[in-house]
Design a protein around this motif. Structure first.
Motif, PDB file in Angstrom:
ATOM      1  N   GLY A  56       0.838  -1.172   0.215  1.00 42.61           N
ATOM      2  CA  GLY A  56       0.039  -0.003   0.105  1.00 42.61           C
ATOM      3  C   GLY A  56       0.775   1.294   0.000  1.00 42.61           C
ATOM      4  O   GLY A  56       0.539   2.149  -0.849  1.00 42.61           O
ATOM      5  N   TRP A  57       1.734   1.166   0.970  1.00 48.20           N
ATOM      6  CA  TRP A  57       2.765   2.604   0.922  1.00 48.20           C
ATOM      7  C   TRP A  57       3.758   2.948  -0.496  1.00 48.20           C
ATOM      8  O   TRP A  57       3.816   3.863  -0.887  1.00 48.20           O
ATOM      9  CB  TRP A  57       3.459   2.429   2.156  1.00 48.20           C
ATOM     10  N   PHE A  58       4.014   1.790  -1.150  1.00 43.99           N
ATOM     11  CA  PHE A  58       4.773   1.709  -2.370  1.00 43.99           C
ATOM     12  C   PHE A  58       3.731   2.293  -3.377  1.00 43.99           C
ATOM     13  O   PHE A  58       4.180   3.457  -4.071  1.00 43.99           O
ATOM     14  CB  PHE A  58       5.061   0.307  -2.803  1.00 43.99           C
ATOM     15  N   VAL A  59       2.571   2.032  -3.545  1.00 41.87           N
ATOM     16  CA  VAL A  59       1.721   2.471  -4.518  1.00 41.87           C
ATOM     17  C   VAL A  59       1.340   3.928  -3.915  1.00 41.87           C
ATOM     18  O   VAL A  59       1.335   4.996  -4.873  1.00 41.87           O
ATOM     19  CB  VAL A  59       0.331   1.548  -4.343  1.00 41.87           C
ATOM     20  N   ASN A  60       0.987   4.308  -2.578  1.00 36.27           N
ATOM     21  CA  ASN A  60       0.641   5.561  -2.256  1.00 36.27           C
ATOM     22  C   ASN A  60       1.903   6.681  -2.620  1.00 36.27           C
ATOM     23  O   ASN A  60       1.661   7.764  -2.804  1.00 36.27           O
ATOM     24  CB  ASN A  60       0.486   5.651  -0.730  1.00 36.27           C
ATOM     25  N   THR A  61       3.092   6.009  -2.745  1.00 39.90           N
ATOM     26  CA  THR A  61       4.498   6.980  -2.672  1.00 39.90           C
ATOM     27  C   THR A  61       4.622   7.324  -4.272  1.00 39.90           C
ATOM     28  O   THR A  61       4.925   8.326  -4.598  1.00 39.90           O
ATOM     29  CB  THR A  61       5.521   6.040  -2.132  1.00 39.90           C
ATOM     30  N   VAL A  62       4.587   6.084  -4.971  1.00 43.41           N
ATOM     31  CA  VAL A  62       4.865   6.346  -6.350  1.00 43.41           C
ATOM     32  C   VAL A  62       3.884   6.793  -7.417  1.00 43.41           C
ATOM     33  O   VAL A  62       4.016   7.214  -8.384  1.00 43.41           O
ATOM     34  CB  VAL A  62       5.791   4.987  -7.066  1.00 43.41           C
ATOM     35  N   ALA A  63       2.587   6.612  -7.003  1.00 46.37           N
ATOM     36  CA  ALA A  63       1.232   7.127  -7.855  1.00 46.37           C
ATOM     37  C   ALA A  63       1.364   8.652  -7.816  1.00 46.37           C
ATOM     38  O   ALA A  63       1.664   9.554  -7.251  1.00 46.37           O
ATOM     39  CB  ALA A  63       0.087   6.796  -6.902  1.00 46.37           C
ATOM     40  N   PRO A  64       0.992   8.919  -9.206  1.00 46.43           N
ATOM     41  CA  PRO A  64       0.789  10.317  -9.329  1.00 46.43           C
ATOM     42  C   PRO A  64      -0.179  11.090  -8.494  1.00 46.43           C
ATOM     43  O   PRO A  64      -0.980  10.701  -7.664  1.00 46.43           O
ATOM     44  CB  PRO A  64       0.272  10.540 -10.862  1.00 46.43           C
ATOM     45  N   GLU A  65       0.323  12.445  -8.183  1.00 51.92           N
ATOM     46  CA  GLU A  65      -0.359  13.392  -7.096  1.00 51.92           C
ATOM     47  C   GLU A  65      -1.769  13.279  -7.623  1.00 51.92           C
ATOM     48  O   GLU A  65      -1.934  13.503  -8.899  1.00 51.92           O
ATOM     49  CB  GLU A  65       0.239  14.561  -7.126  1.00 51.92           C
ATOM     50  N   GLY A  66      -2.918  13.360  -6.764  1.00 49.54           N
ATOM     51  CA  GLY A  66      -4.254  13.585  -7.245  1.00 49.54           C
ATOM     52  C   GLY A  66      -4.698  12.289  -7.683  1.00 49.54           C
ATOM     53  O   GLY A  66      -6.061  12.348  -8.024  1.00 49.54           O
ATOM     54  N   SER A  67      -3.932  11.142  -7.886  1.00 52.90           N
ATOM     55  CA  SER A  67      -4.540   9.873  -8.391  1.00 52.90           C
ATOM     56  C   SER A  67      -4.127   8.574  -7.442  1.00 52.90           C
ATOM     57  O   SER A  67      -4.488   7.513  -7.487  1.00 52.90           O
ATOM     58  CB  SER A  67      -4.113   9.723  -9.838  1.00 52.90           C
ATOM     59  N   LYS A  68      -3.614   9.093  -6.016  1.00 58.21           N
ATOM     60  CA  LYS A  68      -3.292   7.906  -5.098  1.00 58.21           C
ATOM     61  C   LYS A  68      -4.596   7.180  -5.019  1.00 58.21           C
ATOM     62  O   LYS A  68      -4.261   5.932  -4.752  1.00 58.21           O
ATOM     63  CB  LYS A  68      -2.739   8.674  -3.991  1.00 58.21           C
ATOM     64  N   VAL A  69      -5.592   7.578  -4.651  1.00 57.71           N
ATOM     65  CA  VAL A  69      -6.955   6.861  -4.191  1.00 57.71           C
ATOM     66  C   VAL A  69      -7.381   6.211  -5.086  1.00 57.71           C
ATOM     67  O   VAL A  69      -7.732   4.785  -4.916  1.00 57.71           O
ATOM     68  CB  VAL A  69      -7.891   7.968  -3.699  1.00 57.71           C
ATOM     69  N   VAL A  70      -7.462   6.516  -6.411  1.00 59.26           N
ATOM     70  CA  VAL A  70      -7.352   5.839  -7.557  1.00 59.26           C
ATOM     71  C   VAL A  70      -6.599   4.492  -7.592  1.00 59.26           C
ATOM     72  O   VAL A  70      -7.037   3.294  -7.777  1.00 59.26           O
ATOM     73  CB  VAL A  70      -7.678   6.508  -8.917  1.00 59.26           C
ATOM     74  N   TYR A  71      -5.284   4.593  -7.718  1.00 59.67           N
ATOM     75  CA  TYR A  71      -4.324   3.658  -7.809  1.00 59.67           C
ATOM     76  C   TYR A  71      -4.395   2.515  -6.544  1.00 59.67           C
ATOM     77  O   TYR A  71      -4.160   1.389  -6.575  1.00 59.67           O
ATOM     78  CB  TYR A  71      -3.169   3.912  -7.869  1.00 59.67           C
ATOM     79  N   LEU A  72      -4.703   3.167  -5.267  1.00 62.20           N
ATOM     80  CA  LEU A  72      -4.873   2.161  -4.188  1.00 62.20           C
ATOM     81  C   LEU A  72      -5.973   1.399  -4.584  1.00 62.20           C
ATOM     82  O   LEU A  72      -6.145   0.197  -4.123  1.00 62.20           O
ATOM     83  CB  LEU A  72      -4.990   3.050  -3.077  1.00 62.20           C
ATOM     84  N   GLY A  73      -7.015   2.116  -4.921  1.00 67.26           N
ATOM     85  CA  GLY A  73      -8.346   1.189  -5.327  1.00 67.26           C
ATOM     86  C   GLY A  73      -7.970   0.126  -6.411  1.00 67.26           C
ATOM     87  O   GLY A  73      -8.721  -1.036  -6.081  1.00 67.26           O
ATOM     88  N   LEU A  74      -7.265   0.479  -7.130  1.00 66.53           N
ATOM     89  CA  LEU A  74      -6.807  -0.560  -8.465  1.00 66.53           C
ATOM     90  C   LEU A  74      -6.136  -1.587  -7.800  1.00 66.53           C
ATOM     91  O   LEU A  74      -6.261  -2.891  -8.099  1.00 66.53           O
ATOM     92  CB  LEU A  74      -6.018   0.188  -9.520  1.00 66.53           C
ATOM     93  N   LEU A  75      -5.102  -1.138  -6.829  1.00 68.33           N
ATOM     94  CA  LEU A  75      -4.240  -2.479  -6.228  1.00 68.33           C
ATOM     95  C   LEU A  75      -5.394  -3.354  -5.510  1.00 68.33           C
ATOM     96  O   LEU A  75      -5.096  -4.494  -5.639  1.00 68.33           O
ATOM     97  CB  LEU A  75      -3.550  -1.903  -4.986  1.00 68.33           C
ATOM     98  N   GLY A  76      -6.340  -2.699  -4.912  1.00 68.90           N
ATOM     99  CA  GLY A  76      -7.362  -3.719  -3.986  1.00 68.90           C
ATOM    100  C   GLY A  76      -7.889  -4.235  -4.958  1.00 68.90           C
ATOM    101  O   GLY A  76      -8.315  -5.678  -4.766  1.00 68.90           O
TER     102      GLY A  76
END
Length: 434
Positions: A56-76
């Motif tokens: 989760g923290w890897f995705v939250n760190t490297v995801a583009p700003e403003g899209s973190k929650v979408v990429y975290l949702g994609l991970l899940g």
């Protein structure tokens, strides 16, 4: 016939007298096979959160700003889709083949996967999320859904094989307690280790889980056969249909499974999958702060499972299950409205306590009411909620990007409360279950 098959395939245990409320866990721990299962839970409780936090923290760190929650949702969602597609197969395998064999195959696969992913995390371009690195890593993280879908039904069903009926309720609570207690250590460690040593070093710690489980599996009896020896005479799809039929034939089991799906999908999608974005953007905490927040969840889970280990949940299981779901919804709602860090931590602890009680109660209902030969498949159905939760997180993440996280978080809590109220009012078989 089912009783004979259950006796033939169960782990050998000594006769145990009906225990006192405090004695259930102690009596269960006198049984060697159950002690090994508890040690496995401890190992997984110490290492699984490390995977969860680092991914989760890897995705939250490297995801583009403003899209973190979408990429975290994609991970899940990616993990959840894989889990959903395979968990019923995993449950069928847990009945169709010796559960010890299924367990070992799962953890050999997990060990290899951890080592491969950790090697990739050391590559600088991947560590920064350059190019296609982020979607590739999300796809690799998703493969754990496959392993979990095979491991959980087998490992959980082995509790039924290891314990006599009088100790089952207390044993299930203690089984859950062993993992919940470890979160108190693992959560702050994961956050601290990410901050101190970085993601690759922290990630490889998780390899200790499958290694320990494989070593402990050598202590379990090897002669235990399949829970349902007749299952191999029909197709895998027929095995799965049998599990669905058994669930549908018992209203209390059916609605336990249904409410588990709703509460976990709505609640844990926001309190688990998307929480990294909430922690960093709303509560303004770093990875160590996230670990501390999770510590309160762990403390709540620990307190809840300690209480149920003593109580053994041998009476009013239906009412307790429904009440736990309602409290979980209230806790999610309270957390979503909290901006002060101490209040958010307190509601997170209440959510952890309620979710643990809810899980123990649901699992106790299923294990007590479903014949052992079908238990892996019905347990797989119960655990579909974990996959639904991760898939729902993608939709909720996209919705949060449109209307804001401050809207979707309280909506999740309200949905749980309303669904619980509906089941409590209209489904008397579950409400009246003793």
């Amino acid at each position: 016939m089912e009783r004979i098959l259950a006796m033939a395939t169960a782990l050998p245990v000594p006769p145990i007298p009906v225990p006192s409320r405090w004695g259930a866990a102690g009596d269960a721990m006198r049984i060697p096979g159950f002690r090994v299962l508890i040690a496995m839970q401890v190992a997984m409780g110490l290492t699984q959160p490390v995977l969860f936090f680092t991914q989760g923290w890897f995705v939250n760190t490297v995801a583009p700003e403003g899209s973190k929650v979408v990429y975290l949702g994609l991970l899940g969602a990616s993990r959840g889709i894989v889990f959903l597609l395979y968990v019923m197969v995993g449950g069928a395998l847990a009945d169709r083949f010796p559960r010890l064999r299924v367990l070992r195959i799962s953890h050999i696969s997990a060990l290899l996967l951890v080592l491969v992913i950790d090697a990739l995390l050391w590559v600088p371009a991947i560590g920064r999320g350059d190019g296609a690195a982020l979607p590739i890593m999300i796809a690799l993280f998703a493969s754990f859904g496959l392993i979990t879908a095979q491991d959980l039904p087998a490992r959980t069903s082995m509790v039924r094989e290891s314990l006599p009926d009088p100790l089952l309720g207390g044993g299930i609570a203690f089984f859950q307690l062993a993992m919940a207690g470890m979160l108190v250590v693992a959560a702050p460690f994961a956050g601290w280790s990410i901050e101190r040593f970085g993601i690759p070093v922290t990630y490889v710690v998780a390899a200790g889980g499958p290694v320990t489980v494989l070593l402990l599996s050598m202590l379990l009896p090897r002669g235990v056969g399949a829970a349902d020896p007749d299952a191999k005479q029909t197709s895998m799809m027929a095995n799965i249909r049998d599990g669905v039929r058994v669930m549908r034939e018992q209203p209390a089991v059916r609605w336990t499974v249904f409410l588990t799906w709703i509460s976990i999908a709505a609640g844990l999608s926001v309190m688990g999958i998307l929480i990294a974005a909430w922690v960093s953007e709303v509560l303004l905490l770093d990875a160590a702060g996230w670990g501390t927040l999770a510590l309160f969840w762990g403390l709540g889970s620990l307190a809840s499972s300690l209480y149920l280990t003593r109580r053994s949940l041998d009476r009013h299981r239906g009412v307790f299950f429904l009440a736990s779901s309602a409290v979980f919804g209230i806790a999610v709602l309270g957390f979503s409205l909290s901006r002060a860090t101490p209040l958010a931590f307190a509601f997170n602890g209440l959510a952890g306590a309620a979710m643990m009680a809810f899980n123990i109660a649901g699992l106790t209902i299923v294990q007590a009411m479903v014949p052992n030969r079908y238990l892996g498949r019905v347990t797989g159905l119960l655990m579909l909620g974990q996959g639904l939760m991760q898939v729902a997180a993608l939709g909720i993440g996209i919705l949060a990007g449109i209307v804001g996280m401050e809207v979707v978080y309280p909506a999740a809590g309200l949905l749980i409360i309303l669904a619980t109220a509906g089941v409590a009012i209209f489904q008397a078989p579950l409400r009246r279950l003793d």
